[in-house]
Scaffold this active site. Structure first.
Site, PDB file in Angstrom:
ATOM      1  N   GLY B  66     -12.350 -27.538  25.428  1.00  0.00           N
ATOM      2  CA  GLY B  66     -12.530 -28.581  26.255  1.00  0.00           C
ATOM      3  C   GLY B  66     -12.757 -29.709  25.362  1.00  0.00           C
ATOM      4  O   GLY B  66     -12.623 -29.880  24.248  1.00  0.00           O
ATOM      5  N   THR B  70     -15.175 -25.446  22.552  1.00  0.00           N
ATOM      6  CA  THR B  70     -14.573 -24.484  23.006  1.00  0.00           C
ATOM      7  C   THR B  70     -15.442 -23.397  23.744  1.00  0.00           C
ATOM      8  O   THR B  70     -16.737 -23.281  23.654  1.00  0.00           O
ATOM      9  CB  THR B  70     -14.034 -23.669  21.836  1.00  0.00           C
ATOM     10  OG1 THR B  70     -13.554 -24.485  20.803  1.00  0.00           O
ATOM     11  CG2 THR B  70     -12.993 -22.494  21.949  1.00  0.00           C
ATOM     12  N   LYS B  87     -20.466 -21.973  25.527  1.00  0.00           N
ATOM     13  CA  LYS B  87     -19.757 -23.133  25.177  1.00  0.00           C
ATOM     14  C   LYS B  87     -20.445 -23.625  23.729  1.00  0.00           C
ATOM     15  O   LYS B  87     -21.591 -23.550  23.807  1.00  0.00           O
ATOM     16  CB  LYS B  87     -19.927 -24.146  26.208  1.00  0.00           C
ATOM     17  CG  LYS B  87     -19.127 -24.428  27.437  1.00  0.00           C
ATOM     18  CD  LYS B  87     -19.047 -25.656  27.945  1.00  0.00           C
ATOM     19  CE  LYS B  87     -17.817 -25.533  28.902  1.00  0.00           C
ATOM     20  NZ  LYS B  87     -17.431 -26.699  29.775  1.00  0.00           N
ATOM     21  N   ASP B 180     -20.377 -35.098  35.763  1.00  0.00           N
ATOM     22  CA  ASP B 180     -19.091 -34.917  35.106  1.00  0.00           C
ATOM     23  C   ASP B 180     -18.370 -34.046  36.197  1.00  0.00           C
ATOM     24  O   ASP B 180     -17.583 -33.000  35.879  1.00  0.00           O
ATOM     25  CB  ASP B 180     -19.135 -34.441  33.848  1.00  0.00           C
ATOM     26  CG  ASP B 180     -17.746 -34.517  33.002  1.00  0.00           C
ATOM     27  OD1 ASP B 180     -17.590 -33.695  32.204  1.00  0.00           O
ATOM     28  OD2 ASP B 180     -16.928 -35.194  33.735  1.00  0.00           O
TER      29      ASP B 180
END
Lengths: 254, 1027
Positions: B66, B70, B87, B180
């Site tokens: 992303g 990762t 993550k 987000d």
């Protein structure tokens, strides 16, 4: 719950101070290294530490519910005992940090009512230069919400330390006759601070590159002073970074 | 007041150099974002290198890359085995700052508990300094992909989107803004074939994306981070904007746009090639094209887009041209004050659309509203031609629609209460708004058969439901009020215009099932006739609905008064309360848990859950629930707040003096209240723990007088008598309880310990047998039996029972309790002279739990086994973790410090430490009221032992005498027996041989059946022989 367990990140960032080299002599190392607290050097180091951090303790006593006049007497009496070296011979695993030591000593002092009532009243005796009564004014300006005594202590402690650091930094600029410079750049001390450098550089009559260098130096010095100031209150290098994280948590926790 | 240029927080006059302390101290972190120029250029390097250590997590496979790093599928092994998404943040992001910011959000994140929010479990750093986040692993696809792949029609897409809104709204209520929102952060998984959307990455944007925190999309190097397609105008504003909930509303608007027509307002290609400044300007200033205009601009692609929604281009355009366009555009307003004020408003409008109600986003023309009304009502109300004919027959016609055919149609009885809903005024004529409800109310009050729930009562219930005072009493709300007040039925009135005429309607429904009891409509030809018509319909209604509602199933008692908008949650909670009173707190846990599952903001239910966990011995879980309740305390009524404040001090801070004060204040404010009431709590540990035994007896007696079937109060009363050594009265109380068939596990324990202290073997066995096969009671009893055996030196037998107790507790999932048993085991092993065993069990207990009492008892055992340093470290931990806790500060801490001082050869200091313990010396503590892991008066025992080396023998003897004088407080603790031995030793030192011998003999008699190889017994025998 505030279980302050050592996290892996705390372990890995432990050695940022002076690359793990010899820990300098600081006020707190002087105090605990002195076999006899009455040695002048150690005693004056202790007095100076108390002078820097007396207010958080006063706020703690007040928040524990003692009225102002009694809290002032208690705080005064407590510091006299501390400076006499009263609690230093106590076997205390908290001795590694002045902050933890002084709070646990204060609790000990407050809990030991019988002992206090035995002690005869003494005048201030001018051992300490600060005026405990001035604490009440400050205390009245504390936010009124329901903070625990521990919480108000730790927050006030972090603030006292922060104030000292910013004062020192500022006075370095004052000495060089550049206080205006400090005032313009101080916002860059903030986490994440960012700005249109070009415009600011024009305003200050310098180049953008030079400005960035100046900001870089300011931040670097700020962080150095911060760690120095913390080092004054702990017994070895390993404590500095974790104490720093503790202070960050104290000020940023909701 | 000036604000911080960084976070906008108000500055105080005392802030250093006029800077905000919060941002200032973050700036002091090494390598914080503001730290160094040029440190952010490190390569991405997100691949996991072999041997990278993620603590408890093991990497299984990579899930993808992303923008910020990762994502891996990982497996967690401890404390539970589960899969998680991990993550790893790119190298070059500043670890300390990322984690510090994450820490700030951690509490808020932990509060989030919603089926559509993926949970964040953890965050940490690898040894190489890369931060990582661990979250719930969602096996699903981004919502847009999922919808297209499944070819979901628009309506189904909207239903999914509503769930997303609810998730985001939940987060907002906890103070967490996502920042987000985009399709790849909204994953859809399937469970039993049903799609479940999950919003992921809450809290991560704030911690990692500079722009998300700093209101800007760019880094200082001009790199674009984040996702400009979904960014709100505020996020694109470098100067002014700060990011609030409304930013999420905007991003949700973009997501809705895409779900509806398969494209975002400003497509990626345009934005990316525009250049940075232009891109930011577009986001800030350009209005989003309407849905239909965007569809036009998509050209031939529209055919595919429509097909993925199982429709054709023309139908799709028509579908998204009205309300849906208005809703989407309102969410995408550039000025946030013109957007929906909250995500729940956006969701409500979509709901309106789905139910053919007017949407807020539309201009409210009369025609528009009327068309909505007709759509909603075309089936029952005015659907048939016949009805229209009847309507026209006379100016006033009444008829009944449903349930006429049923001969057993339920009737209202005398005293049956009715809740009046607000009139549904469809005429658009405001004159009818309150008038008709008022008129209806007056008419109904003339009925001898019916009583109305008063407006004041309605207001009170609305407050408990978290509704505003002026909330419209819709049929749904009225029904809930009806259930909460244990009323029989609701009455809904309506008026609509039909040409120049008016149609009035009345409908009565049961509130538990919503069954329609009766429904009538009447026409009025003119406006002036409306009130007359209403009178007529009410009179008919009264006679028709009649006199009996007896057959209607409903609650016989009102639901408890607690703040929750969910009726289901309230029901579960009420059941929990009843169980608490009849069967004890533990039995009620599942009900309370269900209540908070349904309403995650149900403060009082959390408080009860905490209380119950505590009785179960799970102090860590108890603290968690109680803290949740405390954080939600602003939402509740005064009465509930007393209960929550009490619980917080009782179970979280442990400050019993404060808890006690709350109870007394509560008692004075609400002297007669429903459960939970302060009297029942005043009978418990708060009062015992501060040595106010008489107050406790008083309160428990009062509780029993109020409700003679309140089992807990008997348990408390018997407990108080027991602690004060009034064993006969304790037994009498236990007997009274058993006559009423009331039993909580603690009663058995009290009976058993009394038998132990009396040496009544038969009674011991009989009582122990009663615990067999009962959850919790059995292992508790086994532990107590082990303790009783240990105090008479029969260690072999004690060990067997102790193993049984620990094993059974673990089996039943009572982990902390098991740890407490084991810590107690460590203590008696150590007291009997088996230092190795003592240490082993202490360490193992600490591995199981770090609960307060476990910490203390394990530390006690370690000290008694000679390990002063470890014991002291635990004492420090205890004092730090529980800075206000009465037991930790005044009993546990000082006892441990004193023991360590004694071990280090400083008896004077030891005695000094124990001064701190004096105020609460004769109070019960966490070990002996309601748990009986050990007993109290450890401080006196340690003091006695410290006075011996200080050669203050007389005082030492007095301390040991104190232990003998308070058998209830000491309970089955081995010190109760060892005290005899210590007295023997003291008397020997004093030269009083006769007394010394007598004391030794008492000890040896109590230990007559002891195992021969117990070290302390050997020593005692040798000393006795020398006398």
């Amino acid at each position: 719950m505030t279980g302050d367990s050592k996290t892996p990140q705390a372990e890995t960032t432990l050695h940022t101070l002076a690359g793990g080299s010899d820990f300098p002599t600081t006020r707190w190392t002087l105090v605990i290294a002195a076999a006899d607290s009455r040695r002048t050097e150690a005693r004056s180091a202790l007095v100076s530490l108390c002078e820097s951090y007396w207010y958080p303790l006063y706020a703690y006593v007040r928040r524990r519910g003692y009225p102002a006049d009694q809290a002032q007497d208690l705080t005064q009496e407590f510091f006299i005992r501390v400076v006499e070296g009263r609690y230093l011979d106590r076997a205390d695993p908290e001795k590694g940090r002045f902050r933890a030591f002084i709070l646990s000593s204060l609790k000990f002092f407050l809990a030991d009512e019988a002992d206090r009532s035995r002690a005869q009243k003494r005048g201030g005796g001018k051992v300490l230069s600060f005026e405990v009564s001035s604490g009440e004014d400050r205390y009245q300006r504390e936010p009124a919400h329901n903070e625990t005594p521990e919480r108000i202590f730790e927050r006030r402690w972090a603030l006292s330390l922060l104030e000292r650091v910013v004062d020192r930094l500022r006075s370095e600029f004052v000495q060089q006759g550049r206080v205006d410079h400090f005032n313009r750049l101080k916002a860059f001390l903030l986490d994440q601070a960012d700005a249109p450098y070009a415009a600011l550089a024009r305003e200050m009559g310098t180049s953008e590159g030079a400005l960035k260098v100046a900001i870089h130096r300011l931040r670097k010095r700020y962080r150095e002073l911060f760690r120095q100031e913390i080092a004054e209150t702990v017994a070895d290098a390993g404590e500095v970074e974790s104490e720093l994280r503790y202070l960050v948590a104290a000020l940023t926790r909701r | 007041m000036p604000g911080c240029p960084q976070c906008g927080a108000e500055l105080g006059s005392a802030d250093p150099a006029g800077l905000c302390p919060h941002c200032l101290i973050l700036g002091a972190l090494e390598g914080s974002a503001s730290g160094e120029f040029g440190t952010h250029t490190g390569g991405p390097a997100t691949g996991v290198t072999p041997g990278e250590d993620f603590g408890r997590y093991r990497i299984i496979e990579s899930l993808g890359e992303g923008g910020m790093g990762t994502v891996y599928l990982a497996e967690q092994r401890e404390p539970i085995r589960r899969r998680a998404a991990l993550k790893v943040v790119k190298l070059g992001m500043d670890t300390a700052a990322v984690l510090a910011r994450f820490d700030n959000e951690r509490q808020a994140l932990a509060l989030m508990d919603h089926p559509n929010v993926a949970q964040i479990f953890d965050a940490g750093t690898t040894p190489t300094g890369r931060p990582y986040f661990v979250m719930e692993y969602i096996e699903g696809a981004p919502i847009t992909q999922y919808c297209d792949r499944k070819r979901l029609i628009t309506r189904d897409r909207l239903v999914l989107f509503l769930a997303v809104c609810r998730a985001v709204h939940h987060a907002h209520r906890k103070g967490v803004i996502h920042r987000d929102i985009k399709p790849s952060n909204v994953l859809v998984m399937e469970r039993d074939g049903a799609p479940i959307p999950k919003v992921i990455d809450f809290g991560i944007a704030k911690a990692t994306y500079k722009w998300a925190v700093e209101k800007t999309l760019i880094t200082q190097f001009g790199q674009i981070v984040g996702t400009p397609e979904y960014a709100s105008p505020e996020q694109a504003d470098t100067m002014t904007g700060d990011v609030a909930e409304s930013s999420d509303v905007y991003s949700l608007g973009v997501l809705l746009y895409e779900l509806l027509i398969g494209a975002v307002p400003f497509d990626t290609a345009t934005l990316r090639k525009a250049g940075l400044a232009e891109m930011l300007r577009i986001i800030r200033e350009d209005e989003a094209p309407s849905l239909s205009r965007k569809l036009t601009s998509l050209g031939a692609a529209v055919t595919d887009i429509a097909a993925r929604r199982q429709t054709d281009p023309i139908s799709l355009r028509r579908l998204v041209d009205g309300d849906l366009n208005a809703i989407t555009m309102k969410a995408l307003e550039k000025a946030r004050e013109r957007r929906y004020a909250s995500v729940s408003d956006l969701a409500a409008d979509i709901q309106n659309h789905l139910e053919h109600r007017p949407v807020l986003a539309s201009p409210r023309s009369r025609v528009y509203r009327a068309s909505k009304f007709l759509r909603r009502h075309r089936l029952p109300a005015l659907g048939t031609a016949a009805a229209v004919v009847i309507l026209s027959l006379s100016s006033v016609t009444a008829w009944s629609l449903w349930h006429r055919e049923s001969a057993t149609s339920p009737k209202l009885t005398a005293k049956d209460a009715i809740v009046l809903a607000d009139f549904d005024n469809q005429t658009g004529d405001p004159v009818f708004d309150d008038t008709l409800r008022q008129a209806l109310s007056v008419e109904l009050q003339q009925s001898p058969a019916l009583s109305l729930i008063s407006d004041a009562q309605v207001l009170r219930v609305l407050a408990l439901m978290g509704q505003p005072r002026d909330a419209r009493l819709t049929p749904e709300l009225a029904q809930q009020v009806c259930e909460r007040t244990a009323s029989a039925a609701t009455l809904e009135g309506s008026i609509a215009a039909l040409g120049s005429r008016y149609v009035l309607g009345l409908r009565a429904r049961t509130c538990t099932t919503g069954t329609i009891l009766d429904e009538k409509q009447i026409q009025a030809a003119r406006r002036e006739d409306v009130l007359n018509s209403l009178s007529q319909i009410v009179r008919e209604f009264r006679t028709r609905v009649g006199e009996s509602l007896a057959t209607v199933e409903r609650y016989s008692t009102p639901l408890s008064e607690s703040t929750t908008p969910s009726l289901e949650a309230l029901k579960a909670y009420t059941i929990g309360l009843k169980l608490t009173m009849s069967a004890g707190n533990a039995a009620a846990i599942p009900s309370f848990r269900r209540a908070v599952e349904i309403d995650p903001n149900f403060a009082t239910a959390y408080a009860h859950l905490g209380l119950a966990y505590n009785v179960e011995g799970e102090s860590v879980l108890a603290a968690e629930s109680t803290t949740k309740a405390w954080r939600l305390r602003e939402r509740v009524s005064d009465r509930e707040r007393f209960f929550i404040d009490f619980n917080y001090d009782r179970h979280v801070t442990g400050n019993l003096e404060k808890a006690y004060q709350t109870l007394e204040l509560w008692q004075q404010t609400y002297p007669r209240g429903q459960q939970p009431n302060p009297d029942s709590l005043l009978g418990g540990i708060t009062t015992h723990g501060t040595a106010r035994y008489e107050r406790a007896i008083d309160a428990s007696r009062k509780s029993i007088a109020l409700d003679p079937d309140f089992a807990l109060a008997y348990g408390n009363l018997a407990g108080t008598y027991f602690l004060t050594g009034r064993f006969a009265e304790a037994e009498k109380t236990l007997h009274a309880a058993s006559e009423r068939k009331l039993e909580v596990p603690r009663m058995l324990l009290i009976q058993y310990i009394i038998a132990v202290l009396k040496g009544d073997q038969e009674q011991m066995e009989r009582t122990a047998a009663r615990a067999k096969g009962k959850r919790r009671a059995e292992h508790w009893m086994a532990h107590e039996q082990a303790l009783a055996l240990a105090r008479s030196g029969r260690l072999q037998a004690a060990r067997q029972l102790s193993n049984h107790a620990i094993g059974l507790a673990l089996q039943e999932g009572d982990y902390e309790t098991a740890a407490n048993y084991q810590a107690a085991r460590a203590t008696w092993e150590a007291m009997c002279g088996n230092a190795g065993e003592g240490q082993r069990h202490a360490v193992s207990a600490l591995e199981r739990s770090h609960g307060r009492d476990v910490l203390y008892v394990a530390a006690l055992a370690l000290a008694l086994s000679g390990d002063a340093s470890r014991s002291e470290a635990l004492a420090a931990d205890l004092e730090n973790r529980f800075p206000e806790d009465t037991f930790a500060q005044f009993t546990y801490g000082p006892v441990l410090r004193a023991l360590a001082a004694l071990l280090r050869g400083r008896p004077g200091e030891s005695v000094e430490w124990l001064q701190i313990a004096r105020p609460y010396e004769l109070a019960a503590n966490g070990l002996n009221f309601s748990s009986y892991y050990l007993g109290g008066l450890h401080s006196a025992y340690v003091r006695g032992n410290s006075l011996i080396p200080a050669r203050r023998y007389e005082e030492a003897a007095a301390e040991f005498q104190k232990i003998l004088d308070h058998p209830g407080i000491v309970g089955a603790d081995p010190i109760g027996v060892l005290t005899h031995l210590q007295r023997g030793r003291v008397f020997a030192l004093l030269g009083d041989k006769a007394k010394a011998k007598a004391a030794y003999e008492v000890f040896l008699a109590l230990w007559k059946d002891a195992d021969a190889d117990v070290p302390i017994l050997k020593r005692a025998k040798a000393e006795y022989a020398r006398l």
